[in-house]
Design an enzyme around this catalytic site. Structure first.
Site, PDB file in Angstrom:
ATOM      1  CB  CYS A 402      -0.330   6.244  62.089  1.00  0.00           C
ATOM      2  SG  CYS A 402       1.332   6.394  61.133  1.00  0.00           S
ATOM      3  CG  HIS A 529      -1.763   2.896  58.616  1.00  0.00           C
ATOM      4  ND1 HIS A 529      -2.468   3.922  58.410  1.00  0.00           N
ATOM      5  CD2 HIS A 529      -0.482   3.143  59.031  1.00  0.00           C
ATOM      6  CE1 HIS A 529      -1.569   5.151  58.579  1.00  0.00           C
ATOM      7  NE2 HIS A 529      -0.487   4.551  58.774  1.00  0.00           N
ATOM      8  CD  GLU A 531      -5.881   2.590  58.008  1.00  0.00           C
ATOM      9  OE1 GLU A 531      -5.222   3.665  57.647  1.00  0.00           O
ATOM     10  OE2 GLU A 531      -5.809   2.458  59.309  1.00  0.00           O
TER      11      GLU A 531
END
Length: 614
Positions: A402, A529, A531
């Protein structure tokens, strides 16, 4: 015939931060291992309608769901542990409940009645739980068998009172055999006498019972397993059978928690209370056993420098940390995460605190890989730019997420394209070279829920780029987003002329999603993102790429046939060769067998603060 929905409520007492979230997730794991389908709900008693506007210092990271819901980080625990996809409605807040009731009142739905906490707020809570519990979250049709509900905060908090009242009513409404209350409490050991003290838990249970809820199971947090006489005392004063008192003592990693529950027959207590005898099988936790043991036996370190703004609180980047952990276990490396406050890398710090500045740079230069996560605001941005520059110039593996991607774009423009004023309009609205701009559909006046949120599709533009290979040579990928700013599409041709590759774009081709530097061993930036979708048994491909590149395994990884579909780790051995899914050393195999046979002893010297937080 569909069984009635069963509910497990997890509450906390004495102090916050005992590990209700991990306990609730682990209960879900054990029930799932028994053959049941599990869903989850987190109740946060704060007045915010969601976690989106809350500072990570205040409440840890904001976890983003596929549907764009900005929710509590505990929902990340549920998704990772149970491998499910939750919705925004799986996170209930006081703000959401009151807003829904007030909206109904404004529409005249209450026909002129006085709107009160009881029954209107409490009814709204119960209806919300009953409705959301029926939403399938595991990709299968039809509702789950069990819904695990975690009530945030601590029993006695004034904010929790409407929820406690509603849940008391709800337990009566669903009837006996369909509701089980697990109370997580603290049994401290006083250094003076070295004795486990039961009084805090006694008071906590008394308070809970005074509010109309009686625990069926006590999950006691303590640094050591509970003594038999302590369990007897708790049973006598809390009116809970000894067999239903579980110790959640400190362990070396949180993947041991489901095994702790299983070893103490917690599933049998749950099955009995929920009237599921004869319906379920014995829990199969082989994968968890293997995973928990492998992580304890890893020795070869891999150092990753995380350059961020909120480094004082590791919960601020919890999903990033977990994704790195999943990837490092897959590569059979012991993760050493060095938190580097980006502001400490800057020239100002060098003048004001030279020792701090040197320490930060030493950590960065000693790292095998560098990661710059997402964030907002201009504090520490120059330090992040310096970290990206160092990684680019010194061929250190780099992953920018990001803001971390936007930083890499700005740094490349300044250093390589010689555009010294290159910047984001977030940091300098008047820049003459706006590399990163505000999204056209964003709102500059309202903060909550106005970003580009949730799952969006990214199409690969270059089939043989590293990112596409890591994802398994697919043509597109769906990942979760949370951002207000994006790379300026008008400047993209100039970047590409300079050798900067935009290898992933959205469906319009105007939003830049993935960047790579072709001449670099691993320099990747993503607008999304990754993750949030990493799982213990299936690490995020981009995190896996970072860790593999950082320990010299990337080439071997990319040559592994169908590696992305076989990510039930570990599959790359420490010497870089392919390894089988169940590759265990002699000691690991022995440890795993001892666990299966019930001879489990925790090898721990205390718990990492995040291993049982929240």
């Amino acid at each position: 015939m569909q069984r009635k929905m069963k509910y497990v409520l997890v509450t906390g007492g004495v102090v916050s931060g005992l590990g209700k979230g991990v306990t609730a997730s682990s209960i879900g794991v054990v029930l799932k291992a028994c053959g049941l389908r599990v869903t989850s709900i987190k109740i946060d008693p704060y007045l915010n309608t969601d976690a989106g506007t809350m500072s990570p210092f205040e409440h840890g990271e904001v976890f983003v769901l596929d549907d764009g819901g900005e929710v509590d980080l505990d929902l990340g625990n549920y998704e990772r542990f149970l491998d499910i996809k939750l919705t925004r409605d799986n996170n209930i807040t006081t703000g959401k409940i009151y807003q829904s009731v007030i909206d109904k009142e404004r529409k005249g739905d209450y026909l002129g009645k006085t709107v009160q906490v009881v029954p209107h707020i409490t009814d709204a809570i119960q209806e919300w739980i009953a409705r959301v519990a029926m939403i399938p979250v595991d990709g299968k049709e039809g509702p789950a068998d069990v819904c695990v509900i975690e009530l945030g905060g601590t029993v006695g908090d004034i904010e929790s009172m409407p929820f406690i009242e509603a849940l008391g009513q709800f337990s009566y409404r669903v009837g006996p055999g369909n509701f089980c209350l697990v109370h997580v409490s603290l049994v401290p050991i006083l250094n003076v006498v070295g004795e486990q003290k039961t009084k805090p838990t006694q008071h906590s249970v008394r308070g809970l019972r005074g509010l109309g809820l009686t625990p069926n199971i006590l999950a006691c947090r303590s640094s050591k397993p509970l003594d038999a006489n302590v369990k007897e005392k708790l049973s006598q004063f809390c009116h809970v059978p000894v067999s239903n008192i579980v110790t959640l003592h400190d362990v070396s990693n949180i993947w041991h928690i489901p095994l702790l529950l299983e070893k103490q027959k917690t599933h049998e207590a749950l099955i009995q209370v929920l009237n599921l005898k004869g319906v379920v099988k014995e829990p199969m936790l082989d994968e968890w056993i293997r995973r928990a043991e492998i992580i304890d036996t890893l020795h070869d370190p891999i150092r990753i420098a995380m350059v961020g703004k909120y480094t004082g609180l590791s919960d601020s980047y919890l999903s990033v940390w977990k994704a790195l952990l999943h990837a490092s276990v897959a590569c059979q490396r012991k993760l050493v995460l060095d938190w580097v406050a980006s502001a400490n890398l800057e020239e100002n710090t060098k003048i004001e605190a030279p020792d701090v500045h040197k320490e930060a740079w030493d950590l960065l230069k000693g790292a095998d890989g560098i990661l710059v996560p997402g964030g907002f605001g201009d504090r520490g941005v120059q330090g992040k730019i310096l970290a990206a520059k160092y990684a680019r110039e010194n061929k250190v593996p780099y992953l920018g997420i990001c803001l971390g991607m936007q930083i890499a774009v700005i740094e490349f423009a300044r250093s390589v394209m010689i555009l010294p004023d290159a910047n984001s309009t977030e940091f300098n609205p008047d820049t003459t070279t706006p590399c990163v701009i505000f999204m056209p559909e964003g709102s500059k006046t309202h903060m909550g829920g106005t970003m580009r949120l949730g799952s969006r599709r990214t199409y690969f533009q270059v089939p043989d780029c590293i990112a596409a290979k890591l994802y398994g040579d697919v043509s597109f990928v769906d990942e979760r987003h949370r951002h207000r700013y994006e790379v300026n599409p008008d400047m993209v041709p100039k970047f590409e002329e300079a050798g900067f590759a935009f290898v992933g774009k959205d469906e319009t081709g105007k939003r830049m999603e993935i960047i790579e530097l072709p001449a670099h061993p691993y320099f990747v930036g993503v607008q999304f993102h990754p993750e949030f979708k990493s799982r213990p048994g299936k690490p995020s491909p981009l995190f896996l790429g970072l860790v593999a590149a950082s320990c010299g395994q990337l080439d071997a990884l990319l040559k592994t046939p169908d590696h992305y579909n076989n990510l039930t780790a570990p599959y790359v051995s420490s010497n870089g060769h392919e390894a089988t899914q169940t590759h265990l050393s002699g000691n690991q195999e022995k440890s795993a067998k001892s666990l299966v046979n019930g001879n489990y002893h925790s090898n721990c010297n205390g718990l990492h603060p995040n291993h049982l937080s929240h």
